[in-house]
Design an enzyme around this catalytic site. Structure first.
Site, mmCIF file in Angstrom:
data_model
loop_
_atom_site.group_PDB
_atom_site.id
_atom_site.type_symbol
_atom_site.label_atom_id
_atom_site.label_comp_id
_atom_site.label_asym_id
_atom_site.label_seq_id
_atom_site.Cartn_x
_atom_site.Cartn_y
_atom_site.Cartn_z
ATOM 1 N N GLU A 76 0.807 -1.221 0.000
ATOM 2 C CA GLU A 76 0.000 0.000 0.000
ATOM 3 C C GLU A 76 0.841 1.272 0.000
ATOM 4 O OE1 GLU A 76 -2.927 -0.374 3.071
ATOM 5 O OE2 GLU A 76 -3.851 -2.108 2.113
ATOM 6 N N LYS A 89 -15.748 -1.595 2.816
ATOM 7 C CA LYS A 89 -15.071 -2.003 1.587
ATOM 8 C C LYS A 89 -16.135 -2.508 0.620
ATOM 9 C CE LYS A 89 -10.775 -3.490 3.884
ATOM 10 N NZ LYS A 89 -10.017 -4.675 4.357
#
EC number: 4.2.1.11
Length: 429
Positions: free
Chosen positions: A204, A335
């Site tokens: 990330e 999400k």
């Protein structure tokens, strides 16, 4: 009426070099929209199922079956429907799949269509996506929860906690919050170099050094905040994603930092951290099936810090409702690919907000250039977004979209800042 005229799909690559699904929708008025589906590294058991090919291509991770599901089954069902009828379209997708976990057509196929339809409808209405979803009152810019030091499944190191985040809660605007976070990120690189530690990156965009453990990592991030000229807590707070399911073994316990711990011992560990660091949020501190442990942890430290449920809730309204009833967590991680349609995502957020739970909109470790979640976080007024470090284009794309939204809102824009965590803000280390 913005009727769906064409639906297309293809296999593309995500930020980890793995295949994912991209869907295109064309309306009868000529409007065109595209959506790409993300994919997680540490995925929970209760997420919508990604349909993968399981053959020799891409190590079995190809998504041609999901693409074919869009072209051969989903497309013919939604063509001719009004793109404004998001709830109806998403229900058609659920009915067509017919499974509780979207395993027949694949959550990746279903979500791609759901999001592409919403984008097309917004474009047809000549509205930005955040305004189309959130209405005229959408104006809150989120605190960027920047994962600047990676561990767990996001890095090839022995650090058990998956994410060490900075939250620029003291910034006056999103544009300044982004700058503050970026400056801390670069300061961390300098701190790591001076200590002879690796500045290699995790999934990330955060750094992935080999350090002794959680407190050592938190010390490094705190040093970076100070080196960048900010005050830990008042200006820039800290947050964790433990992703504890990844180091939990059923019947044995939590294998964490070289020892096996019970849920109560993990709770004590987190409580000790709260006494030493300006933490405003801890995500997935315990395993996704440890309901009793979660409830006890929430009762113990939930008044001191935001406790975010990710794997335990999986953006699923039914699991969230159970958690609310059992006193589990006080915030929901959102999400879109965990649940698989935009409508179900909105239902989960509405339930969370109605029940007094905060929400944090999140990316996945396998991302694309799609910026939908940037619009979604403003639309829903969540006040918190987790989309990685201020590095790597698939992460920065979301931050840049939020800059554009803040600019478009002008004087109406409000940065969530410490209001997103007001009851948990700690002024000093």
């Amino acid at each position: 009426m913005p009727v769906i005229e064409q639906v297309g799909a293809r296999e593309i690559l995500d930020s980890r070099g793995n295949p994912t699904v991209e869907v295109e929708v064309v309306l009868i008025d000529g409007t065109f929209a595209r959506a790409a589906v993300p994919s997680g590294a540490s995925t929970g058991e209760y997420e919508a199922v990604e349909l993968r090919d399981g053959d020799g291509r891409y190590g079995g991770k190809g998504v041609k079956r999901a693409v074919d599901a869009v072209l051969d089954e989903i497309g013919p069902v939604v063509i001719g429907l009004n793109a404004n009828d998001q709830r109806l379209i998403d229900q058609e997708l659920l009915d067509l799949d017919g499974t509780p976990d979207k395993s027949r057509l694949g959550g990746n196929a279903i979500l791609g269509v759901s999001l592409a339809v919403a984008k097309a409808a917004a474009d047809s209405a000549e509205l930005p996506l955040f305004r189309y979803i959130g209405g005229s009152n959408a104006h809150i810019l989120p605190v960027p929860m920047m994962n600047i030091l990676n561990g767990g499944a996001h890095a090839d190191t022995a650090v058990d906690v998956q994410e060490f985040m900075v939250a620029p809660i003291g910034a006056p605007s999103f544009v300044e919050a982004l700058r503050w976070g970026a400056e801390v990120y670069h300061a961390l690189k300098s701190v790591l170099k001076k200590k002879g530690l690796s500045t290699g990156l995790g999934d990330e965009g955060g750094f992935a050094p080999e350090v002794a453990g959680t407190t050592a990592a938190l010390d490094l991030v705190t040093l970076a905040i100070e080196a960048a000229g900010f005050k830990p807590g008042a200006d820039v707070a800290l947050a964790l994603d433990a992703a504890a399911t990844e180091f939990y073994t059923d019947g044995i316990g939590y294998h964490f930092e070289g020892m096996t711990h019970t849920a109560d011992q993990m709770t004590e560990f987190y409580a000790d951290l709260l006494g030493s660091y300006p933490l405003v949020s801890i995500e997935d501190p315990l395993s996704e099936d440890d309901w009793d442990g979660w409830a006890a942890l929430t009762a113990s430290i939930g008044e001191q810090v935001q406790i975010v449920g990710d794997d335990i809730f999986a953006t699923n309204p039914e699991r969230l409702e159970e958690g609310i009833g059992r006193g589990v967590a006080n915030a929901l991680l959102v999400k879109v690919n965990q649940i698989g349609t935009l409508t179900e995502t909105l239902e989960a957020v509405a339930l969370a907000h109605h029940s007094g739970y905060r929400t944090m909109i999140s990316h996945r470790s396998g991302e694309t250039e799609d910026t939908m979640i940037a619009d979604l976080v403003v639309a829903l007024g969540s006040g918190q977004i987790k989309t990685g470090a201020p590095a790597r284009s698939e992460r920065v794309a979301k931050y840049n979209q939020l800059l554009r939204i803040e600019e478009e809102l002008g004087d109406a824009a409000r940065y969530a800042g410490d209001l997103a965590f007001l009851r948990y803000v700690v002024e000093t280390r």
